[in-house]
Design a protein around this motif. Sequence first.
Motif, mmCIF file in Angstrom:
data_model
loop_
_atom_site.group_PDB
_atom_site.id
_atom_site.type_symbol
_atom_site.label_atom_id
_atom_site.label_comp_id
_atom_site.label_asym_id
_atom_site.label_seq_id
_atom_site.Cartn_x
_atom_site.Cartn_y
_atom_site.Cartn_z
ATOM 1 N N ASP A 100 -19.892 18.967 -4.655
ATOM 2 C CA ASP A 100 -20.992 19.383 -3.187
ATOM 3 C C ASP A 100 -21.912 17.447 -1.909
ATOM 4 O O ASP A 100 -21.791 18.017 -1.021
ATOM 5 C CB ASP A 100 -21.406 20.207 -3.139
ATOM 6 C CG ASP A 100 -22.709 19.948 -4.505
ATOM 7 O OD1 ASP A 100 -22.836 19.678 -5.043
ATOM 8 O OD2 ASP A 100 -23.618 21.034 -4.251
ATOM 9 N N ARG A 101 -21.648 17.114 -3.129
ATOM 10 C CA ARG A 101 -22.305 15.860 -3.004
ATOM 11 C C ARG A 101 -21.592 14.738 -3.017
ATOM 12 O O ARG A 101 -21.659 14.048 -2.681
ATOM 13 C CB ARG A 101 -23.238 15.287 -3.782
ATOM 14 C CG ARG A 101 -24.793 16.342 -4.199
ATOM 15 C CD ARG A 101 -25.739 15.727 -4.224
ATOM 16 N NE ARG A 101 -26.975 16.405 -4.169
ATOM 17 C CZ ARG A 101 -28.196 15.964 -3.921
ATOM 18 N NH1 ARG A 101 -28.289 15.267 -3.026
ATOM 19 N NH2 ARG A 101 -28.662 17.098 -4.165
ATOM 20 N N GLY A 102 -20.451 15.346 -2.484
ATOM 21 C CA GLY A 102 -19.185 13.657 -2.099
ATOM 22 C C GLY A 102 -18.181 13.445 -3.963
ATOM 23 O O GLY A 102 -17.603 11.928 -3.660
ATOM 24 N N LYS A 103 -18.931 13.354 -4.897
ATOM 25 C CA LYS A 103 -18.816 12.225 -5.766
ATOM 26 C C LYS A 103 -17.087 13.098 -6.541
ATOM 27 O O LYS A 103 -16.592 14.294 -6.989
ATOM 28 C CB LYS A 103 -19.444 12.847 -7.379
ATOM 29 C CG LYS A 103 -18.528 11.869 -8.612
ATOM 30 C CD LYS A 103 -19.435 12.467 -9.249
ATOM 31 C CE LYS A 103 -19.231 11.327 -10.247
ATOM 32 N NZ LYS A 103 -19.892 10.561 -11.510
ATOM 33 N N PRO A 104 -16.338 12.371 -5.999
ATOM 34 C CA PRO A 104 -14.272 12.211 -7.014
ATOM 35 C C PRO A 104 -14.305 12.698 -7.944
ATOM 36 O O PRO A 104 -15.041 12.315 -9.171
ATOM 37 C CB PRO A 104 -13.476 11.656 -6.180
ATOM 38 C CG PRO A 104 -14.334 10.435 -6.318
ATOM 39 C CD PRO A 104 -15.985 10.298 -5.660
ATOM 40 N N TYR A 105 -13.675 13.783 -7.886
ATOM 41 C CA TYR A 105 -13.085 14.048 -9.691
ATOM 42 C C TYR A 105 -12.058 15.113 -9.357
ATOM 43 O O TYR A 105 -11.464 15.146 -8.919
ATOM 44 C CB TYR A 105 -13.751 15.144 -10.168
ATOM 45 C CG TYR A 105 -14.255 16.476 -9.979
ATOM 46 C CD1 TYR A 105 -13.451 17.449 -10.442
ATOM 47 C CD2 TYR A 105 -14.935 16.978 -8.958
ATOM 48 C CE1 TYR A 105 -13.384 18.593 -9.596
ATOM 49 C CE2 TYR A 105 -15.201 18.149 -8.166
ATOM 50 C CZ TYR A 105 -14.261 18.957 -8.420
ATOM 51 O OH TYR A 105 -14.401 20.332 -8.291
ATOM 52 N N GLY B 139 -24.053 11.081 -9.876
ATOM 53 C CA GLY B 139 -23.555 12.673 -8.440
ATOM 54 C C GLY B 139 -24.241 12.550 -7.530
ATOM 55 O O GLY B 139 -24.083 13.194 -6.623
ATOM 56 N N GLU B 140 -25.332 11.391 -7.730
ATOM 57 C CA GLU B 140 -26.603 12.629 -6.094
ATOM 58 C C GLU B 140 -26.150 11.261 -4.959
ATOM 59 O O GLU B 140 -26.906 11.704 -4.168
ATOM 60 C CB GLU B 140 -28.094 11.665 -7.115
ATOM 61 C CG GLU B 140 -27.760 13.216 -8.358
ATOM 62 C CD GLU B 140 -28.192 13.993 -7.609
ATOM 63 O OE1 GLU B 140 -28.963 14.545 -7.241
ATOM 64 O OE2 GLU B 140 -27.649 15.444 -8.554
ATOM 65 N N GLY B 141 -25.206 10.700 -5.624
ATOM 66 C CA GLY B 141 -25.340 9.184 -4.236
ATOM 67 C C GLY B 141 -26.779 8.202 -4.116
ATOM 68 O O GLY B 141 -27.996 9.011 -4.836
ATOM 69 N N LEU B 142 -27.057 7.503 -3.227
ATOM 70 C CA LEU B 142 -28.438 6.535 -3.063
ATOM 71 C C LEU B 142 -28.755 7.720 -1.407
ATOM 72 O O LEU B 142 -27.948 8.515 -0.761
ATOM 73 C CB LEU B 142 -27.980 5.871 -2.552
ATOM 74 C CG LEU B 142 -27.527 4.001 -3.112
ATOM 75 C CD1 LEU B 142 -27.144 3.299 -2.429
ATOM 76 C CD2 LEU B 142 -29.155 4.115 -4.509
#
Length: 157
Positions: free
Chosen positions: A40-45, A124-127
């Motif tokens: 949901d935060r945009g981290k690809p997996y 996975g939180e991003g900046l």
Amino acid sequence: MKLAFCILEGETGHDAAYRLLEKLYREETGQNLPRILRTDRGKPYFCDSPYHFSIAHTPRHAFCVLSRRNVAIDAEEGSRKISPALAEKILSPEEKLRYDQASDKHRALLTFWVLKEAEAKLSGEGLRGYPNHTDFSLTDTRVQELDGCLVAIFEDP
């Protein structure tokens, strides 16, 4: 962990990084790249794979890491123009002291930046806001220079 990088020649950094990912995955597993989803935060997996990956690109390079552990990469061209004023916003008090003492302030700020970006990708939180809560060192062994780029790679133990 496997690392690959290339110089961009007529393709976007994103496209080149995913081409590298396909190559690394095929070399490692003998299989085609599995479906990629995003948190949901945009981290690809990968949807159905025990592997983890991360990509990064600069105006001239693409980078990719593949691992069985959570992994993250960030890269910046060593020649990237970056405002010294950014140091006041993104560095913790400890990092600011190290920055102020550095003989090459440009390289120091880029080093801190790639460390902060890689950490944000790994979590996975991003900046979010200014990443001035860390305590990185300018001699952090997770940073290396590759083809004129500063590259930080983080991997969970």
